[in-house]
Design a protein around this motif. Structure first.
Motif, mmCIF file in Angstrom:
data_model
loop_
_atom_site.group_PDB
_atom_site.id
_atom_site.type_symbol
_atom_site.label_atom_id
_atom_site.label_comp_id
_atom_site.label_asym_id
_atom_site.label_seq_id
_atom_site.Cartn_x
_atom_site.Cartn_y
_atom_site.Cartn_z
ATOM 1 N N ALA A 1 0.669 -1.027 -0.314
ATOM 2 C CA ALA A 1 0.101 -0.295 -0.106
ATOM 3 C C ALA A 1 0.681 0.962 -0.055
ATOM 4 O O ALA A 1 0.612 2.155 0.214
ATOM 5 N N ARG A 2 2.418 1.333 0.097
ATOM 6 C CA ARG A 2 2.818 2.327 0.282
ATOM 7 C C ARG A 2 3.951 2.721 -0.905
ATOM 8 O O ARG A 2 4.474 3.134 -1.385
ATOM 9 N N SER A 3 3.457 1.894 -2.414
ATOM 10 C CA SER A 3 3.954 1.921 -3.792
ATOM 11 C C SER A 3 4.199 3.246 -4.166
ATOM 12 O O SER A 3 4.901 3.547 -4.765
ATOM 13 N N GLY A 4 2.602 4.257 -3.854
ATOM 14 C CA GLY A 4 3.142 5.839 -4.008
ATOM 15 C C GLY A 4 3.793 6.524 -4.086
ATOM 16 O O GLY A 4 3.813 7.686 -3.494
ATOM 17 N N ARG A 5 4.584 6.104 -2.193
ATOM 18 C CA ARG A 5 5.779 6.845 -1.499
ATOM 19 C C ARG A 5 7.122 6.331 -1.972
ATOM 20 O O ARG A 5 7.350 5.305 -2.374
ATOM 21 N N PRO A 6 7.825 6.799 -1.593
ATOM 22 C CA PRO A 6 9.319 6.712 -1.576
ATOM 23 C C PRO A 6 9.988 4.918 -1.148
ATOM 24 O O PRO A 6 9.678 4.597 0.097
ATOM 25 N N PHE A 7 10.573 4.934 -2.105
ATOM 26 C CA PHE A 7 11.634 3.772 -1.449
ATOM 27 C C PHE A 7 13.171 4.103 -1.766
ATOM 28 O O PHE A 7 13.608 4.786 -2.492
ATOM 29 N N VAL A 8 13.307 4.386 -0.311
ATOM 30 C CA VAL A 8 14.844 5.020 -0.238
ATOM 31 C C VAL A 8 15.740 3.636 0.062
ATOM 32 O O VAL A 8 15.115 2.642 1.389
ATOM 33 N N ALA A 9 17.266 3.108 -0.559
ATOM 34 C CA ALA A 9 18.197 2.320 -0.005
ATOM 35 C C ALA A 9 19.040 2.833 0.291
ATOM 36 O O ALA A 9 19.544 3.986 0.051
ATOM 37 N N ILE A 10 19.828 2.201 1.357
ATOM 38 C CA ILE A 10 20.183 2.875 1.827
ATOM 39 C C ILE A 10 22.022 1.583 2.234
ATOM 40 O O ILE A 10 21.544 0.656 2.830
ATOM 41 N N ASN A 11 23.175 2.033 1.978
ATOM 42 C CA ASN A 11 24.048 0.730 1.734
ATOM 43 C C ASN A 11 24.654 0.722 2.798
ATOM 44 O O ASN A 11 25.505 1.875 3.272
ATOM 45 N N CYS A 12 24.648 0.195 4.043
ATOM 46 C CA CYS A 12 24.903 0.536 5.556
ATOM 47 C C CYS A 12 26.767 0.218 5.188
ATOM 48 O O CYS A 12 27.691 0.611 5.570
#
Length: 569
Positions: free
Chosen positions: A306-317
């Motif tokens: 349901a969050r598909s319309g919001r950002p997808f933020v990737a962080i490479n730790c």
């Protein structure tokens, strides 16, 4: 005399800055009197000085320049009503003698012009574009005593001239060649709209004959309106570019809606689990070897949620140092540390309402593990150097190629954080367990490599495919992609052959049944031709390659691929 600058467009819209006896500096320097932190603005961009009872604007000749009423200036004596464009901001100069209501009306008209120009640039409906153009001219009529005009958008003089009414066509042609034009004979004014140095449109206005003496003054006002139009056009063009790039990226993801290619049993099982966990906000831990596509699995979960319309933020730790990672996650306040010259939002804040993907979570430093655990438990955080608590509404997906449970037993990873992340665990299968997907993956990577390398390779030879499917692929999908791209670069034909593949792939044993009778026959013929050419050339591989009409490097790869090294010694 007191003057002021009113911001009518830009990040600081509606703010007012009084001009007094002291110098007013404008730029990106946080110590500036008017701080504009945006693209095109230099550290010390321009300055306003009081001299002989009047205000003078001086450009520092840095950044993208300073524009007054649409014209680039180095020095300008300000007059009430002047519009100053700096970067993406537009400022209106007014004096005490100007009624207070006029500045408010100017602000409203400027905002309305921006809105109408953006709608005009974004619309593809001809009737709607005509309506918007008329509304723009009506709005200009509140500023100018004009009796008509035209708002034309186009990419060259011919297109703009064709769109203009016959009476305005000569004026439009002149404006395209010369810039702003005030034609007393036609009782009209025209100014061009430029987008990043290229012609993007024309704004024209017609006046009654009694206004002939004021045409140059009207041209300056129209130039200010054109500046607003240019800002709106740039915004619309950038949005259009972003939409195009998004479409291209989605197309490059592959045949499936989630960008994950393949129909093997392990992959189908994984995607069934993805569909089930996507419906909830549960934390997910994705396990798997390096190169198995764990981030693509995370993106598939996000797209089906349901969050598909919001950002997808990737962080490479693993790619960010411990000190920077805290700032990347939580953000920081201005002055929190030496290089924190401005406030910065963290990735958690930027992903509000969406999904945060923590790649290589096993590399996270121990102090940050504790802070991340608190964030996941309390669903709130504070910026570095800040005191305000921010509520958090994100879904957390983590991934690692390590044995995280083993790391917990060694004491290298917090057990409580492990259990918080490991609510649902998914395993991305290695490529050696889904060899049925290799042909589809190889074809996808082949098309992408051909486009990137500007080469035409139509297909992969069956013999080469047999090697691809026989190899164990310790680097998984990423290694396969690299192998295909290498083959496209080194190959010299329209079909990808075994000799184009890396040596590690060719060392894999291929079952005779996989080769087939026809393939075996072709291989035997190649061996015989190479041996004959080698004998005829007296062991000179360059001469042998010339006889075979292939490059010497290709001959060496064939010798290695066909196992002829011992025979040719």
């Amino acid at each position: 005399m007191e003057g002021e600058l009113l911001v009518v467009s830009g990040p600081r819209v509606s703010e007012r800055f009084a001009l007094g006896p002291n110098e007013v500096r404008i730029g990106r320097d946080p110590g500036s009197s008017i701080h504009l932190d945006e693209a095109g603005v230099a550290w010390d961009h321009c300055v306003v000085q009081l001299s002989a009872g009047r205000y003078r604007l001086l450009d520092r000749r840095t950044g993208d320049g300073t524009y007054v009423n649409g014209m680039r200036i180095t020095e300008h004596w300000l007059e009430p009503g002047d519009h100053i464009a700096i970067g993406g901001s537009l400022l209106l100069y007014r004096e005490d003698s100007t009624p207070a209501d006029s500045s408010r009306h100017a602000l409203l008209r400027a905002c309305s012009l921006l809105f109408l120009f953006r709608a005009l640039a974004a619309s593809e409906n001809a009737d709607l574009r005509g309506t918007l153009a008329r509304q723009i001219l009506e709005l200009l009529g509140e500023w100018l005593p004009c009796r008509g005009g035209a708002v034309l958008l186009g990419r060259d003089a011919g297109e703009l001239r064709a769109a203009a009414e016959p009476a305005l066509q000569p004026l439009v042609e002149r404006a395209c060649r010369e810039g702003a034009v005030a034609d007393a004979a036609a009782d009209a004014v025209a100014v061009p709209l430029y987008l990043r140095g290229a012609l993007a449109g024309i704004l024209a206005a017609q006046f009654p004959p009694e206004q002939a003496a004021h045409l140059q003054e009207h041209a300056d006002t129209l130039a200010a309106a054109a500046t607003l139009g240019t800002i709106a056009l740039e915004t619309a063009r950038e949005v259009e570019t972003l939409h195009t790039e998004k479409t291209l990226l989605l197309e490059r993801l592959g045949a499936s809606a989630d960008g994950i290619i393949g129909e093997s049993a392990p992959l189908r099982k994984l995607m069934q689990l993805v569909a089930r966990v996507a419906a909830s906000d549960t934390s997910v831990l994705i396990l798997g070897e390096s190169g198995t596509g764990k981030e693509m699995v995370a993106q598939a979960i996000h797209r089906q949620s349901a969050r598909s319309g919001r950002p997808f933020v990737a962080i490479n730790c693993a790619a960010i140092t411990e000190t920077l990672l805290e700032s990347e996650l939580f953000g920081h306040e201005k002055g929190a540390f030496t290089s924190a010259v401005a406030q910065k939002k963290g990735k958690l804040e930027l992903a509000e309402g969406g999904t945060v993907f923590l790649d290589e979570i096993g590399e996270l430093a121990a102090p940050l593990q504790a802070k991340l655990l608190r964030v996941l438990q309390q669903r709130e955080f504070e910026r570095v150097g800040g005191t305000r608590t921010w509520k958090l509404d994100v879904r957390v997906i983590a991934a690692t190629n390590r044995d995280l449970l083993g790391e917990v037993r060694r004491g290298a990873f917090r057990e409580d954080l492990y259990h918080r992340l490991n609510v649902v665990a998914l395993t991305a299968p290695p490529l050696r367990e889904r060899t049925d997907d290799i042909p589809a993956l190889a074809a996808h990577f082949l098309a992408r490599a051909c486009q990137r390398c500007r080469r035409r390779v139509s297909s992969i030879a069956p013999e080469a495919m047999a090697y691809l499917q026989a190899y164990s692929w310790p680097g998984n999908v990423r290694e396969l992609e690299n192998a295909i791209e290498r083959a496209v670069v080194l190959g010299d034909g329209e079909v990808l052959l075994p000799e184009d593949l890396p040596e590690t792939v060719l060392d894999a044993p291929v079952a005779p049944a996989a080769k087939g009778a026809l393939q075996s026959s072709v291989t035997d013929t190649k061996r015989q031709l190479i041996l004959r050419a080698w004998e005829e050339s007296g062991g000179d591989y360059k001469l042998a390659a010339m006889k075979l009409n292939i490059h010497p490097n290709s001959l060496l790869r064939l010798v290695r691929t066909l196992g002829l090294r011992e025979m040719l010694r």
